[in-house]
Design an enzyme around this catalytic site. Structure first.
Site, short mmCIF file in Angstrom:
data_model
loop_
_atom_site.label_atom_id
_atom_site.label_comp_id
_atom_site.label_asym_id
_atom_site.label_seq_id
_atom_site.Cartn_x
_atom_site.Cartn_y
_atom_site.Cartn_z
N GLY A 12 9.00 31.52 18.04
CA GLY A 12 8.84 32.03 16.68
C GLY A 12 9.02 33.52 16.48
O GLY A 12 8.40 34.10 15.58
N ASN A 14 11.72 34.88 15.25
CA ASN A 14 12.35 35.00 13.92
C ASN A 14 11.32 34.81 12.82
O ASN A 14 11.33 35.53 11.82
CB ASN A 14 13.52 34.02 13.78
CG ASN A 14 14.79 34.57 14.40
OD1 ASN A 14 15.41 35.48 13.87
ND2 ASN A 14 15.16 34.04 15.57
N ARG A 65 14.76 9.10 12.45
CA ARG A 65 14.90 10.49 12.02
C ARG A 65 14.71 10.63 10.51
O ARG A 65 14.10 11.57 10.03
CB ARG A 65 16.29 11.00 12.44
CG ARG A 65 16.50 12.46 12.23
CD ARG A 65 17.33 13.08 13.33
NE ARG A 65 18.52 12.33 13.68
CZ ARG A 65 19.76 12.68 13.29
NH1 ARG A 65 19.94 13.74 12.56
NH2 ARG A 65 20.80 12.00 13.68
N ARG A 91 15.48 20.21 16.01
CA ARG A 91 15.90 18.86 15.64
C ARG A 91 17.05 18.92 14.64
O ARG A 91 17.11 19.82 13.81
CB ARG A 91 14.73 18.10 15.01
CG ARG A 91 13.59 17.88 15.99
CD ARG A 91 12.44 17.20 15.31
NE ARG A 91 12.76 15.86 14.86
CZ ARG A 91 12.74 14.78 15.64
NH1 ARG A 91 12.43 14.88 16.91
NH2 ARG A 91 13.04 13.60 15.14
N ILE A 92 17.93 17.94 14.75
CA ILE A 92 19.05 17.86 13.80
C ILE A 92 18.53 17.20 12.53
O ILE A 92 17.79 16.20 12.58
CB ILE A 92 20.22 17.09 14.43
CG1 ILE A 92 20.76 17.91 15.60
CG2 ILE A 92 21.32 16.80 13.40
CD1 ILE A 92 21.93 17.32 16.31
N LEU A 93 18.91 17.76 11.38
CA LEU A 93 18.40 17.22 10.12
C LEU A 93 19.23 16.00 9.70
O LEU A 93 20.45 15.98 9.84
CB LEU A 93 18.47 18.27 9.01
CG LEU A 93 17.81 19.62 9.27
CD1 LEU A 93 17.72 20.40 7.95
CD2 LEU A 93 16.44 19.50 9.88
N HIS A 109 21.96 31.18 14.08
CA HIS A 109 22.55 30.72 15.33
C HIS A 109 22.93 31.94 16.17
O HIS A 109 23.55 32.88 15.64
CB HIS A 109 23.79 29.87 15.02
CG HIS A 109 24.41 29.33 16.26
ND1 HIS A 109 23.84 28.30 16.99
CD2 HIS A 109 25.52 29.70 16.94
CE1 HIS A 109 24.58 28.05 18.05
NE2 HIS A 109 25.61 28.88 18.05
N ASP A 145 25.82 23.41 13.16
CA ASP A 145 26.12 24.84 13.00
C ASP A 145 27.44 25.07 12.25
O ASP A 145 28.19 25.99 12.57
CB ASP A 145 26.17 25.53 14.38
CG ASP A 145 24.86 25.40 15.14
OD1 ASP A 145 23.81 25.48 14.49
OD2 ASP A 145 24.89 25.22 16.37
N GLU A 174 19.34 39.20 15.12
CA GLU A 174 18.88 38.02 14.37
C GLU A 174 17.76 38.41 13.41
O GLU A 174 17.75 38.02 12.24
CB GLU A 174 18.36 36.93 15.33
CG GLU A 174 19.42 36.30 16.21
CD GLU A 174 18.85 35.17 17.06
OE1 GLU A 174 17.91 34.48 16.63
OE2 GLU A 174 19.35 34.97 18.18
C1 GRF Z 1 17.02 31.99 18.29
O1 GRF Z 1 17.87 32.46 19.30
C2 GRF Z 1 17.83 31.37 17.19
O2 GRF Z 1 19.07 31.97 17.01
C3 GRF Z 1 18.00 29.97 17.65
O3 GRF Z 1 16.79 29.63 18.28
C4 GRF Z 1 16.16 30.82 18.75
C5 GRF Z 1 14.80 30.86 18.16
O4 GRF Z 1 14.01 31.92 18.65
N1 GRF Z 1 18.32 29.11 16.53
P1 GRF Z 1 12.60 32.22 18.02
O5 GRF Z 1 11.76 30.94 18.14
O6 GRF Z 1 12.80 32.61 16.60
O7 GRF Z 1 12.03 33.32 18.86
#
Ligand code: GRF
Length: 201
Positions: A12, A14, A65, A91-93, A109, A145, A174
Site C-alpha cells: 500500500g 500508493n 469472480r 485480482r483481475i476485474l 502499472h 493493462d 508512481e
Molecule cells: C506498484 O508497483 C504498482 O505499480 C503495481 O503494484 C504495486 C503496488 O505497490 N500495480 P503498493 O502496494 O502501492 O506499494
C-alpha cells in the site's frame, strides 16, 4: 470533491501517497473505503492509521469472480464511491465490475504501457534491456493493462539495475503521477475519446 474507493492487496505505498496527497490538499477527494482481498495487506493498516474505513472481502466465500465483484461493487455503491482506484490490487476485474464503473476505474502499472503488461513489469524491463521504463496510470478496461492512458512518467534504466532497484525508482514516480491523475479525474478534466485521454486545460 469526489468519493474514492481504493482496492488493495499488498503493502500500500500508493495508497499512502494518495492519503497524503488528500491530506495536503493536492487531491480534492475523500477515500470512503479501502477494500482488500488479502486480510494481511499492510495497506489496511495504513488506512486504519488515518481513520479510513476498511473492509476485507474473502474471495473464497464466493462461487466465482463475478459474484465476488458484485459484493465489491455493492460495497462501493453503498459508500457512494465515484472513482475506483486500484492500488496494487492483484485480482483481475470481471466485466460486471468494469461495466458497473465504466470509465471510473483507474490503475497504475510499473512500466510504460503498452510495453511489459502483466506481472513483474520491472523484471521484464530489466531482462529485455530497455534503456527507459517508467509507470503508467490508465483507465481499466476488460483487457490486462490495456485501457486508455492518462499519465506516464519515464525512468532511466541503468546497466546495473536489478528488478528491485528499478522498482524502487519507478515507485517514486508512481506516487507522483497517481495522485496527479486522481486530481485530474476529480476536477472532471479527463476526456476519453476512443483509446485516447485528453486532459482539459
Ligand atoms: C506498484 O508497483 C504498482 O505499480 C503495481 O503494484 C504495486 C503496488 O505497490 N500495480 P503498493 O502496494 O502501492 O506499494
Amino acid at each position: 470533491m469526489i468519493n474514492i474507493g481504493v482496492l488493495v492487496s499488498g503493502r500500500g505505498t500508493n495508497l499512502q501517497a494518495i492519503i497524503e496527497a488528500i491530506e495536503e490538499g493536492k487531491i480534492e477527494g475523500k477515500i470512503k473505503i479501502v477494500i482488500s482481498d488479502n486480510l494481511d495487506a499492510y495497506a489496511l493498516k495504513r488506512a486504519e492509521q488515518h481513520n479510513i474505513e476498511t473492509q476485507y472481502i474473502n474471495h473464497k466465500e464466493f462461487k466465482n469472480r463475478e459474484d465476488y465483484d458484485k459484493k465489491i461493487v455493492e460495497t462501493l455503491k453503498n459508500k457512494e464511491v465515484e472513482l475506483v482506484v486500484l492500488a496494487g490490487y492483484m485480482r483481475i476485474l470481471s466485466s460486471y465490475f468494469i461495466k458497473a464503473y465504466k470509465n471510473k476505474i483507474i490503475n497504475i502499472h510499473p512500466a510504460l504501457l503498452p510495453s511489459f503488461p502483466g506481472l513483474r513489469a520491472q523484471k521484464q524491463a530489466v531482462e529485455y534491456g530497455v534503456k527507459i521504463s517508467g509507470c503508467t496510470v490508465h483507465f481499466v478496461d476488460e483487457g490486462v493493462d490495456s485501457g486508455p492512458i492518462i499519465l506516464q512518467s519515464a525512468v532511466e534504466v541503468s546497466e546495473d539495475d536489478t528488478e528491485e532497484s528499478l522498482a524502487e525508482r519507478i515507485l517514486k514516480e508512481e506516487h507522483q503521477i497517481y495522485a496527479q491523475a486522481i486530481q485530474l479525474f476529480s476536477q472532471g478534466r479527463l476526456i476519453i475519446k476512443g483509446r485516447k485521454v485528453f486532459i482539459k486545460k
